[in-house]
Enzyme design. Structure first.
Site, PDB file in Angstrom:
ATOM      1  N   HIS A  44       0.859  -1.095   0.033  1.00 26.18           N
ATOM      2  CA  HIS A  44      -0.061   0.136   0.144  1.00 26.18           C
ATOM      3  C   HIS A  44       0.863   1.269  -0.098  1.00 26.18           C
ATOM      4  O   HIS A  44       1.509   1.615   0.752  1.00 26.18           O
ATOM      5  CB  HIS A  44      -0.853   0.010   1.253  1.00 26.18           C
ATOM      6  CG  HIS A  44      -1.915   1.011   1.493  1.00 26.18           C
ATOM      7  ND1 HIS A  44      -1.888   1.895   2.450  1.00 26.18           N
ATOM      8  CD2 HIS A  44      -2.837   1.424   0.600  1.00 26.18           C
ATOM      9  CE1 HIS A  44      -2.777   3.097   2.464  1.00 26.18           C
ATOM     10  NE2 HIS A  44      -3.391   2.424   1.345  1.00 26.18           N
ATOM     11  N   ARG A  45       0.701   2.027  -1.255  1.00 22.87           N
ATOM     12  CA  ARG A  45       1.447   3.175  -1.249  1.00 22.87           C
ATOM     13  C   ARG A  45       3.308   2.680  -1.075  1.00 22.87           C
ATOM     14  O   ARG A  45       4.141   3.633  -0.469  1.00 22.87           O
ATOM     15  CB  ARG A  45       1.282   4.194  -0.153  1.00 22.87           C
ATOM     16  CG  ARG A  45      -0.109   4.723  -0.241  1.00 22.87           C
ATOM     17  CD  ARG A  45      -0.510   5.779   0.721  1.00 22.87           C
ATOM     18  NE  ARG A  45      -2.082   5.764   1.088  1.00 22.87           N
ATOM     19  CZ  ARG A  45      -2.410   6.389   2.132  1.00 22.87           C
ATOM     20  NH1 ARG A  45      -1.781   7.094   2.882  1.00 22.87           N
ATOM     21  NH2 ARG A  45      -4.017   6.205   2.330  1.00 22.87           N
ATOM     22  N   GLU A  71       1.030  -0.072  -4.769  1.00 19.67           N
ATOM     23  CA  GLU A  71      -0.211   0.481  -4.989  1.00 19.67           C
ATOM     24  C   GLU A  71       0.203   1.866  -4.850  1.00 19.67           C
ATOM     25  O   GLU A  71       1.029   2.378  -4.221  1.00 19.67           O
ATOM     26  CB  GLU A  71      -1.051   0.396  -3.807  1.00 19.67           C
ATOM     27  CG  GLU A  71      -2.634   1.054  -4.112  1.00 19.67           C
ATOM     28  CD  GLU A  71      -2.573   2.210  -3.246  1.00 19.67           C
ATOM     29  OE1 GLU A  71      -3.652   2.896  -3.652  1.00 19.67           O
ATOM     30  OE2 GLU A  71      -1.663   2.515  -2.533  1.00 19.67           O
ATOM     31  N   ASP A  73      -0.707   6.067  -6.084  1.00 16.94           N
ATOM     32  CA  ASP A  73      -2.098   7.276  -5.944  1.00 16.94           C
ATOM     33  C   ASP A  73      -1.382   8.250  -6.880  1.00 16.94           C
ATOM     34  O   ASP A  73      -0.384   8.807  -6.727  1.00 16.94           O
ATOM     35  CB  ASP A  73      -2.353   7.626  -4.528  1.00 16.94           C
ATOM     36  CG  ASP A  73      -2.778   6.934  -3.471  1.00 16.94           C
ATOM     37  OD1 ASP A  73      -3.762   6.320  -3.864  1.00 16.94           O
ATOM     38  OD2 ASP A  73      -1.878   6.604  -2.695  1.00 16.94           O
ATOM     39  N   HIS A  86      -0.755  10.700  -2.278  1.00 17.75           N
ATOM     40  CA  HIS A  86      -2.204  10.313  -1.863  1.00 17.75           C
ATOM     41  C   HIS A  86      -3.200  11.674  -1.419  1.00 17.75           C
ATOM     42  O   HIS A  86      -4.222  11.620  -2.051  1.00 17.75           O
ATOM     43  CB  HIS A  86      -2.015   9.550  -0.460  1.00 17.75           C
ATOM     44  CG  HIS A  86      -3.432   9.151   0.037  1.00 17.75           C
ATOM     45  ND1 HIS A  86      -4.000   9.940   0.965  1.00 17.75           N
ATOM     46  CD2 HIS A  86      -4.111   7.932  -0.028  1.00 17.75           C
ATOM     47  CE1 HIS A  86      -5.201   9.231   1.250  1.00 17.75           C
ATOM     48  NE2 HIS A  86      -5.445   8.219   0.334  1.00 17.75           N
ATOM     49  N   GLU A 145      -4.118   3.722  -8.437  1.00 22.41           N
ATOM     50  CA  GLU A 145      -5.379   4.250  -8.074  1.00 22.41           C
ATOM     51  C   GLU A 145      -5.490   5.696  -8.753  1.00 22.41           C
ATOM     52  O   GLU A 145      -4.575   6.426  -8.210  1.00 22.41           O
ATOM     53  CB  GLU A 145      -5.319   4.310  -6.639  1.00 22.41           C
ATOM     54  CG  GLU A 145      -6.814   5.063  -5.832  1.00 22.41           C
ATOM     55  CD  GLU A 145      -6.992   5.093  -4.521  1.00 22.41           C
ATOM     56  OE1 GLU A 145      -7.895   5.694  -3.893  1.00 22.41           O
ATOM     57  OE2 GLU A 145      -6.159   4.478  -3.701  1.00 22.41           O
ATOM     58  N   LYS A 147      -6.718   9.201  -7.848  1.00 20.74           N
ATOM     59  CA  LYS A 147      -7.192   9.847  -6.636  1.00 20.74           C
ATOM     60  C   LYS A 147      -7.883  10.983  -6.837  1.00 20.74           C
ATOM     61  O   LYS A 147      -7.362  11.905  -7.367  1.00 20.74           O
ATOM     62  CB  LYS A 147      -5.951   9.891  -5.631  1.00 20.74           C
ATOM     63  CG  LYS A 147      -6.121  10.738  -4.434  1.00 20.74           C
ATOM     64  CD  LYS A 147      -7.030   9.803  -3.486  1.00 20.74           C
ATOM     65  CE  LYS A 147      -6.438   8.586  -3.175  1.00 20.74           C
ATOM     66  NZ  LYS A 147      -7.131   7.688  -2.175  1.00 20.74           N
ATOM     67  N   ASP A 271       0.279  -1.990   4.465  1.00 19.75           N
ATOM     68  CA  ASP A 271       1.592  -1.166   4.419  1.00 19.75           C
ATOM     69  C   ASP A 271       2.761  -2.140   4.936  1.00 19.75           C
ATOM     70  O   ASP A 271       3.795  -1.439   4.882  1.00 19.75           O
ATOM     71  CB  ASP A 271       1.175  -0.264   5.626  1.00 19.75           C
ATOM     72  CG  ASP A 271       0.350   0.763   5.674  1.00 19.75           C
ATOM     73  OD1 ASP A 271      -0.026   1.002   4.582  1.00 19.75           O
ATOM     74  OD2 ASP A 271      -0.169   1.550   6.567  1.00 19.75           O
TER      75      ASP A 271
END
Length: 286
Positions: A44-45, A71, A73, A86, A145, A147, A271
């Site tokens: 995640h990120r 992942e 954003d 993000h 993603e 955003k 994370d």
């Protein structure tokens, strides 16, 4: 004679039990290992539990930890460049202030995007979308993603252009996925990139999502990726029944990861990639 016969019978039972227990343990371990190997591990990120989110350091850490996907954003600068961050403002994760869309790429990349996490990452820059693609294409999956796409008219087209330019619009093994909370944006993006899997993100308000709503999502989405707190066996089964996969977000503890293993989701957005790689049985026995 009876005593001797009973003793022999008792010894045989003990021997059988000692043989069966390891066999059962081995069988259980094999099932758990297979389940773990099939679980898609999405950083995640990037590996944002170990490095500042949405930075090249976080993405590199995820790659080194052998995550299946990073992942990211995607937003757009004032001068129309695709950048990875993000929040719609730079306040939380940089030393600057203001909205992402009000700053040029040059202004954004002058900001320190790492010190807030640790001085070790001082002067880490906000990366561009193209930089991430060029660095990690073919090395690790990328879950993109969009955003707040409503703030950036045309962002779907710009993302599509960047992917097509690199011949990444027909990815092998589904190594590119695009998702968003904005479902109209996903329909637009799917029309532009029909060969790329798309996903819809779902917050807590979707806990009572109906079969009809899932069926509608399935007309353009390949993934239904909800907040982990609304995931149940029933939801997983219903998502699968509509031909979609489910990658819940965002795992930040081993216990949360283990619960999602038990619910038999398809992937986990976390994370901490090590929580998904960690064998559930090993946690219980450690």
């Amino acid at each position: 004679m009876r005593v001797r016969t009973f003793s022999i019978f008792l010894m045989a039972l003990i021997f059988m039990s000692l043989s069966i227990v390891p066999a059962l343990a081995s069988s259980g371990e094999t099932i758990s290992t297979k389940q773990q190997q099939q679980m898609v591990n999405v950083a995640h990120r990037g590996a944002s539990g170990h490095a500042p989110e949405n930075t090249m350091d976080a993405f590199q850490k995820a790659f080194e930890m052998k995550a299946d996907y990073i992942e990211i954003d995607v937003q757009m600068s004032k001068d129309g460049e695709l950048v990875i961050i993000h929040d719609t403002t730079v306040d939380r994760t940089t030393n600057g202030t203001g909205f992402v869309g009000d700053l040029t790429l040059e202004e954004l990349q002058q900001l320190d995007a790492g010190s807030w996490f640790s001085e070790e990452f001082a002067d880490e820059e906000i990366p561009t979308f193209e930089e991430v693609l060029d660095t990690y294409r073919g090395k690790i999956g990328i879950l993109i993603e969009l955003k707040s796409p409503a703030l950036y008219p045309g962002i779907e087209e710009k993302v599509a252009e960047a992917l097509v330019e690199r011949n990444m619009h027909k990815p092998n093994n589904n190594k590119i996925i695009i998702q968003s909370f904005n479902y109209e944006s996903m329909q637009t993006s799917k029309a532009l990139l029909p060969s790329i899997p798309h996903g819809v993100l779902a917050g807590l308000s979707w806990a009572d999502v109906t079969d009809e709503q899932l069926a509608q999502f399935a007309t353009y989405a390949d993934f239904f990726n909800p907040n982990m707190n609304i995931v149940t066996h029933d939801l997983v089964d219903r998502v699968h029944a509509k031909g979609m996969e489910i990658y819940p977000y965002t795992v930040r503890t081993q216990e949360q990861a283990n619960k999602l293993f038990e619910l038999e989701v398809d992937g986990i957005i976390t994370d901490f990639p090590e929580y998904v790689d960690q064998h559930p049985g090993e946690i219980e026995n450690s």
